[in-house]
Design an enzyme around this catalytic site. Structure first.
Site, PDB file in Angstrom:
ATOM      1  N   ARG A 111       0.819  -1.202   0.000  1.00 58.19           N
ATOM      2  CA  ARG A 111       0.000   0.000   0.000  1.00 58.19           C
ATOM      3  C   ARG A 111       0.854   1.253   0.000  1.00 58.19           C
ATOM      4  NH1 ARG A 111      -4.628  -0.772   3.597  1.00 58.19           N
ATOM      5  NH2 ARG A 111      -5.258  -1.709   1.647  1.00 58.19           N
ATOM      6  N   TYR A 112       1.899   1.236   0.801  1.00 57.82           N
ATOM      7  CA  TYR A 112       2.775   2.407   0.929  1.00 57.82           C
ATOM      8  C   TYR A 112       4.029   2.184   0.090  1.00 57.82           C
ATOM      9  CZ  TYR A 112      -0.215   3.181   5.004  1.00 57.82           C
ATOM     10  OH  TYR A 112      -1.285   3.370   5.832  1.00 57.82           O
ATOM     11  N   ARG A 161      -9.459  -8.924  10.571  1.00 58.48           N
ATOM     12  CA  ARG A 161      -9.440  -9.929   9.497  1.00 58.48           C
ATOM     13  C   ARG A 161     -10.341 -11.103   9.862  1.00 58.48           C
ATOM     14  NH1 ARG A 161      -3.498  -8.926   9.778  1.00 58.48           N
ATOM     15  NH2 ARG A 161      -3.322  -6.953   8.671  1.00 58.48           N
ATOM     16  N   ASP A 205      -7.898   3.751   9.963  1.00 59.48           N
ATOM     17  CA  ASP A 205      -7.430   3.064   8.763  1.00 59.48           C
ATOM     18  C   ASP A 205      -8.552   3.236   7.742  1.00 59.48           C
ATOM     19  OD1 ASP A 205      -5.757   1.648   7.115  1.00 59.48           O
ATOM     20  OD2 ASP A 205      -5.313   0.108   8.619  1.00 59.48           O
ATOM     21  N   LYS A 234      -3.604   4.449   6.904  1.00 60.12           N
ATOM     22  CA  LYS A 234      -3.830   5.031   8.228  1.00 60.12           C
ATOM     23  C   LYS A 234      -3.775   6.556   8.170  1.00 60.12           C
ATOM     24  CE  LYS A 234      -1.602   1.017  10.223  1.00 60.12           C
ATOM     25  NZ  LYS A 234      -1.060   0.449   8.959  1.00 60.12           N
ATOM     26  N   CYS A 279      -3.894 -17.984  15.068  1.00 59.48           N
ATOM     27  CA  CYS A 279      -3.646 -17.156  16.239  1.00 59.48           C
ATOM     28  C   CYS A 279      -3.834 -18.005  17.490  1.00 59.48           C
ATOM     29  CB  CYS A 279      -4.623 -15.990  16.273  1.00 59.48           C
ATOM     30  SG  CYS A 279      -4.188 -14.692  15.116  1.00 59.48           S
ATOM     31  N   ASP A 310     -12.138  -0.798  13.001  1.00 58.78           N
ATOM     32  CA  ASP A 310     -12.424  -0.866  11.568  1.00 58.78           C
ATOM     33  C   ASP A 310     -13.896  -1.187  11.281  1.00 58.78           C
ATOM     34  OD1 ASP A 310      -9.863  -0.304  10.674  1.00 58.78           O
ATOM     35  OD2 ASP A 310      -9.237  -2.403  10.818  1.00 58.78           O
ATOM     36  N   CYS A 354      -9.328 -13.024  18.577  1.00 60.83           N
ATOM     37  CA  CYS A 354      -9.874 -11.804  19.181  1.00 60.83           C
ATOM     38  C   CYS A 354     -11.237 -11.534  18.565  1.00 60.83           C
ATOM     39  CB  CYS A 354      -8.963 -10.615  18.903  1.00 60.83           C
ATOM     40  SG  CYS A 354      -7.297 -10.839  19.520  1.00 60.83           S
ATOM     41  N   ARG A 391       7.149   0.094   2.127  1.00 60.71           N
ATOM     42  CA  ARG A 391       6.950  -1.001   3.076  1.00 60.71           C
ATOM     43  C   ARG A 391       5.767  -1.863   2.667  1.00 60.71           C
ATOM     44  NH1 ARG A 391       5.362   3.892   4.437  1.00 60.71           N
ATOM     45  NH2 ARG A 391       3.707   4.358   5.929  1.00 60.71           N
ATOM     46  N   CYS A 427     -11.274  -8.873  15.774  1.00 57.93           N
ATOM     47  CA  CYS A 427     -10.290  -9.039  14.687  1.00 57.93           C
ATOM     48  C   CYS A 427     -10.751  -8.330  13.421  1.00 57.93           C
ATOM     49  CB  CYS A 427     -10.083 -10.517  14.392  1.00 57.93           C
ATOM     50  SG  CYS A 427      -8.851 -10.789  13.097  1.00 57.93           S
TER      51      CYS A 427
HETATM   52  C1  LIG Z   1      -0.258  -0.497   8.847  1.00 62.99           C
HETATM   53  C2  LIG Z   1       0.260  -0.925   7.571  1.00 62.99           C
HETATM   54  C3  LIG Z   1       1.612  -0.754   7.249  1.00 62.99           C
HETATM   55  C4  LIG Z   1       2.595  -0.109   8.201  1.00 62.99           C
HETATM   56  O1  LIG Z   1       2.259   1.217   8.427  1.00 62.99           O
HETATM   57  P1  LIG Z   1       3.127   2.110   9.409  1.00 62.99           P
HETATM   58  O2  LIG Z   1       2.375   3.397   9.492  1.00 62.99           O
HETATM   59  O3  LIG Z   1       4.479   2.251   8.772  1.00 62.99           O
HETATM   60  O4  LIG Z   1       3.222   1.398  10.714  1.00 62.99           O
HETATM   61  C5  LIG Z   1       2.036  -1.189   6.019  1.00 62.99           C
HETATM   62  N1  LIG Z   1       1.182  -1.742   5.138  1.00 62.99           N
HETATM   63  C6  LIG Z   1      -0.117  -1.894   5.407  1.00 62.99           C
HETATM   64  C7  LIG Z   1      -1.010  -2.496   4.371  1.00 62.99           C
HETATM   65  C8  LIG Z   1      -0.630  -1.503   6.626  1.00 62.99           C
HETATM   66  O5  LIG Z   1      -1.925  -1.683   6.905  1.00 62.99           O
END
Ligand SMILES: *Cc1c(COP(=O)(O)O)cnc(C)c1O
Length: 436
Positions: free
Chosen positions: A122-123, A144, A340, A347, A135, A303, A139, A126, A142
């Site tokens: 997504r980002y 998911r 989110d 986020k 798990c 969520d 929870c 990362r 959850c």
């Molecule tokens: C939360 C999340 C991350 C990590 O986000 P940070 O703000 O760097 O902690 C990376 N990918 C996805 C899909 C996420 O939901």
């Protein structure tokens, strides 16, 4: 033996003399004795549910299965169990079956943003890598929930290899976030193998693990597990404590082991109605976390996943909690409150407003006490126009690859060297008219 509560003694008795401290602290024993049905919950806790209540809870379990470790169950205080924060997180509730119009099975579109098996990208720098679908506890909140207990979605080794290959093929990925399920439910050697593969990728700088094991099965954090993890530094771990009562001596011991191995610890809480939707509960939680070397990282707005409506609070409650934390306690005890965004927006941080007003010379701010102050802007700031050419800048930066600094979003509107003046949604009627 010193295990946390009087409830435990009752629980041990109800297990029928089978528990010794050695068994209890053996995480495999805990897993083997995972509680999956209501009759066992009633028997072990020494409570009896009303018939209609039990029937409604049984129907919930058919759709969303239950799994609770004996350890986590033993934290329930039975006197007022219907309002117990542990009970509410662990035991199925009839409202889980109420699907509201805005609920989604995959509200964060994790499946949609998945270019390879087990990966959500997504980002820019990362990825989320879902390497386990089991798990220690399911929870009730959850996000998911759609996948819980679903044997078909347990990642196979070849799928994990495809995920690793995706990361290998994308040099922009410098941070890999392992989640699931719970990565600590994998055998040590399997996790060791995944971490080793990731470590062999030169552009992966940081590996993060998201786990709830220190909360629901702290005995899993063994010396061997921690010894294996520390071979793969830099490793960061995020845990999920939602209520101060979860910080038992066993949980603290697990946190100590991880911190002593040089692993920075963060906490990601979920704001849950009836569990922690109170400034005092949250303040006590974050203060105890930092005392045990865990940095509160995120506080999540619940969520829009199906079956969570009874846990949701208005966003206003989260903002009220942040108002009660910022300035009132240590800065590093304050998490970032995030929503989110449904649909894969990621986020988005939310907090009270501290800037009251602004002129060319002064910023007017208010603090946590309500004091209103001014900050005088500097008169002599050199307003250099940045042309994006770092090699000619007086600030000394390491070589920057033009690709890496591609501008996105509002940052692009702010940049001097980008001609973009607006961000415009692509699907407005106005644009359709323009394009004929
Ligand atoms: C939360 C999340 C991350 C990590 O986000 P940070 O703000 O760097 O902690 C990376 N990918 C996805 C899909 C996420 O939901």
């Amino acid at each position: 033996m010193t295990i946390h509560s009087a409830q435990f003694r009752q629980l041990a008795k109800n297990f029928g003399g089978e528990i010794t401290p050695e068994y209890w602290k053996d995480w495999r024993w805990q897993i083997r004795h995972t509680i999956r049905d209501l009759a066992t919950v009633e028997h072990l806790l020494g409570i009896s549910l009303e018939k209609s209540e039990r029937e409604a809870m049984e129907r919930t379990i058919e759709k969303f299965p239950m799994a609770v470790t004996p350890y986590y169950l033993s934290l329930i205080q039975t006197g007022d169990y219907r309002h117990d924060p542990i009970f509410l997180q662990a035991i199925p509730q009839p409202p889980e079956l109420m699907i509201e119009p805005h609920d989604r099975s995959d509200p964060l579109s994790e499946d949609l943003d998945s270019p390879a098996p087990c990966i959500t990208h997504r980002y820019p720098d990362r990825v989320l890598f879902l390497i386990s679908n089991t798990c220690a506890m399911y929870c009730r909140h959850c996000t998911r929930k759609r996948k819980v207990g679903d044997a078909d979605s347990i990642p196979r080794k070849d799928e994990i290899l495809e995920g690793i290959q995706y990361i290998r093929d994308h040099p922009a990925i410098r941070d890999v976030l392992l989640s699931g399920g719970d990565p600590f439910m994998l055998p040590d050697d399997f996790l060791d193998w995944i971490l080793g593969e990731l470590r062999s990728i030169p552009h992966v700088e940081v590996i993060r693990i998201g786990t709830r094991v220190p909360v629901v099965l702290p005995y899993r954090v063994t010396g061997e597990l921690v010894g294996m993890l520390r071979k793969h530094h830099p490793i960061w771990i995020n845990v999920q404590f939602n209520h101060p009562r979860e910080l038992t001596s066993a949980a603290v011991q697990a946190l100590d082991r991880l911190a002593d191995a040089g692993i920075p610890l963060g906490n990601q809480s979920v704001l849950l109605a009836g569990v922690n939707d109170c400034p005092w509960v949250m303040k006590s939680l974050v203060q105890r976390l930092v005392k045990h070397r865990v940095r509160p990282y995120y506080l999540y707005q619940c969520d829009l996943s199906e079956g969570l409506s009874h846990f949701r609070t208005p966003v206003a409650k989260g903002i009220e909690i942040m108002e009660n934390l910022i300035g009132h306690t240590s800065g590093f005890a304050v998490p970032t409150y995030v929503i989110d965004a449904p649909g894969g927006g990621g986020k988005i941080p939310v907090m009270p407003t501290y800037i009251v007003s602004w002129s060319v010379h002064k910023v007017v701010l208010r603090n946590y006490e309500g004091v209103i102050s001014t900050y005088h802007e500097p008169d002599g700031y050199d307003r250099i126009t940045c042309d994006g050419n770092c090699s000619e800048c007086r600030l000394q930066l390491p070589n920057i690859d033009a690709d890496e600094s591609r501008l996105v979003g509002i940052a692009r509107l702010l940049a001097d060297y980008d001609e973009t003046t607006s961000l415009i949604p692509g699907d407005t009627e106005r644009l359709e008219r323009r394009n004929g």
